[in-house]
Motif scaffolding. Sequence first.
Motif, short mmCIF file in Angstrom:
data_model
loop_
_atom_site.label_atom_id
_atom_site.label_comp_id
_atom_site.label_asym_id
_atom_site.label_seq_id
_atom_site.Cartn_x
_atom_site.Cartn_y
_atom_site.Cartn_z
N MET A 148 0.83 -1.22 0.00
CA MET A 148 0.00 0.00 0.00
C MET A 148 0.86 1.27 0.00
N VAL A 149 1.88 1.24 -0.82
CA VAL A 149 2.84 2.34 -0.86
C VAL A 149 2.31 3.49 -1.72
N ASP A 150 2.31 4.67 -1.17
CA ASP A 150 1.98 5.90 -1.90
C ASP A 150 3.27 6.71 -1.99
N VAL A 151 3.88 6.73 -3.16
CA VAL A 151 5.20 7.36 -3.28
C VAL A 151 5.13 8.87 -3.10
N ARG A 152 3.93 9.45 -3.09
CA ARG A 152 3.82 10.90 -2.87
C ARG A 152 3.88 11.24 -1.39
N ASN A 153 3.82 10.20 -0.54
CA ASN A 153 3.78 10.39 0.90
C ASN A 153 5.20 10.34 1.46
N ALA A 154 5.64 11.42 2.11
CA ALA A 154 6.99 11.48 2.66
C ALA A 154 7.21 10.42 3.73
N LEU A 155 6.16 10.09 4.51
CA LEU A 155 6.29 9.09 5.56
C LEU A 155 6.62 7.73 4.96
N SER A 156 6.02 7.42 3.81
CA SER A 156 6.31 6.14 3.15
C SER A 156 7.80 6.01 2.87
N HIS A 157 8.38 7.06 2.33
CA HIS A 157 9.82 7.03 2.02
C HIS A 157 10.65 6.91 3.29
N GLN A 158 10.25 7.59 4.35
CA GLN A 158 10.98 7.54 5.60
C GLN A 158 10.97 6.13 6.19
N VAL A 159 9.77 5.51 6.22
CA VAL A 159 9.66 4.16 6.77
C VAL A 159 10.46 3.16 5.94
N MET A 160 10.36 3.25 4.62
CA MET A 160 11.11 2.33 3.76
C MET A 160 12.61 2.49 3.98
N ARG A 161 13.06 3.72 4.12
CA ARG A 161 14.48 3.97 4.34
C ARG A 161 14.94 3.36 5.67
N GLU A 162 14.15 3.55 6.72
CA GLU A 162 14.53 3.04 8.04
C GLU A 162 14.54 1.51 8.06
N VAL A 163 13.54 0.89 7.44
CA VAL A 163 13.50 -0.57 7.43
C VAL A 163 14.66 -1.14 6.63
N ARG A 164 14.97 -0.53 5.50
CA ARG A 164 16.11 -0.99 4.69
C ARG A 164 17.43 -0.83 5.44
N GLU A 165 17.54 0.22 6.25
CA GLU A 165 18.75 0.42 7.05
C GLU A 165 18.88 -0.66 8.13
#
Length: 268
Positions: free
Chosen positions: A186-203
């Motif tokens: 349920m990723v919405d690439v326009r949402n800044a929080l989505s990018h933040q969460v994906m970045r943290e999980v990948r880290e």
Amino acid sequence: MDFHSRIFAVANQKGGVGKTTTAVNLAASFAVSERRTLLIDLDPQANASGAFAVSETPHQIYDALMGECVMKDAIVATELKHLRLAPSGQDLVGAEIELVSMADRERRLQLALQEVAEDFEFIVIDCPPSLGLLTLNALTAAHAVLIPLQCEYYALEGLARLLATLDLVRGNLNPGLALAGIVFTMVDVRNALSHQVMREVREHFPDKVFDTVIPRNVRLSETPSHGKPVLLYDIRSKGAVSYLRLAAEIFGARPPAAPSGSFDEHTA
């Protein structure tokens, strides 16, 4: 990632993260790739069964867990040639309580699967949104766990609890249980929080996150009311292509190209 595991438990104790959608459409993607696949609906809500318009059947997964039938008798055909389904139903609601007093209560699914496991190349288990005995049965029977993760504020907290449960299962019931990977849903690439969460999980889990992400998608939300997976509803939709890409990533094959345009909730 362990891409060669054959029995996948799709699990997340948090509801509303696209767990059933992922189980249904990943199983369908395996099947359209001509891999013999079994989808097990272990959720009393029976949404995975409803995704194939299956409701009333002579036997259900409950019967196989309780020893009232053999697993092959609880399996039904679907519209997809290479996909079979072990449906859920109302009887499964009380299974958590009934299992408490049963011998090998954590291994009922594992034991039931023994007679049919060799008939399928992939088995996908849709777990309930909890960490009770039904989910424990799935984790004990599985070779690997696939975790759908919605990109929201509390995602990491819930993920930590689930991973702690996996460690307990490895220590007591299933030492070989692997983490197949985490897939963002349920990723919405326009949402800044989505990018933040994906970045943290990948880290935190650099080698355990699938490259494929599942977009927030109109077609995916429409398919349950039509009683079919998105691949049978609109195979050209972004949701369908994303799950085909996820299956290809698991196979280790080159995934199909994504449709042009951004992944957003207003796009088919």
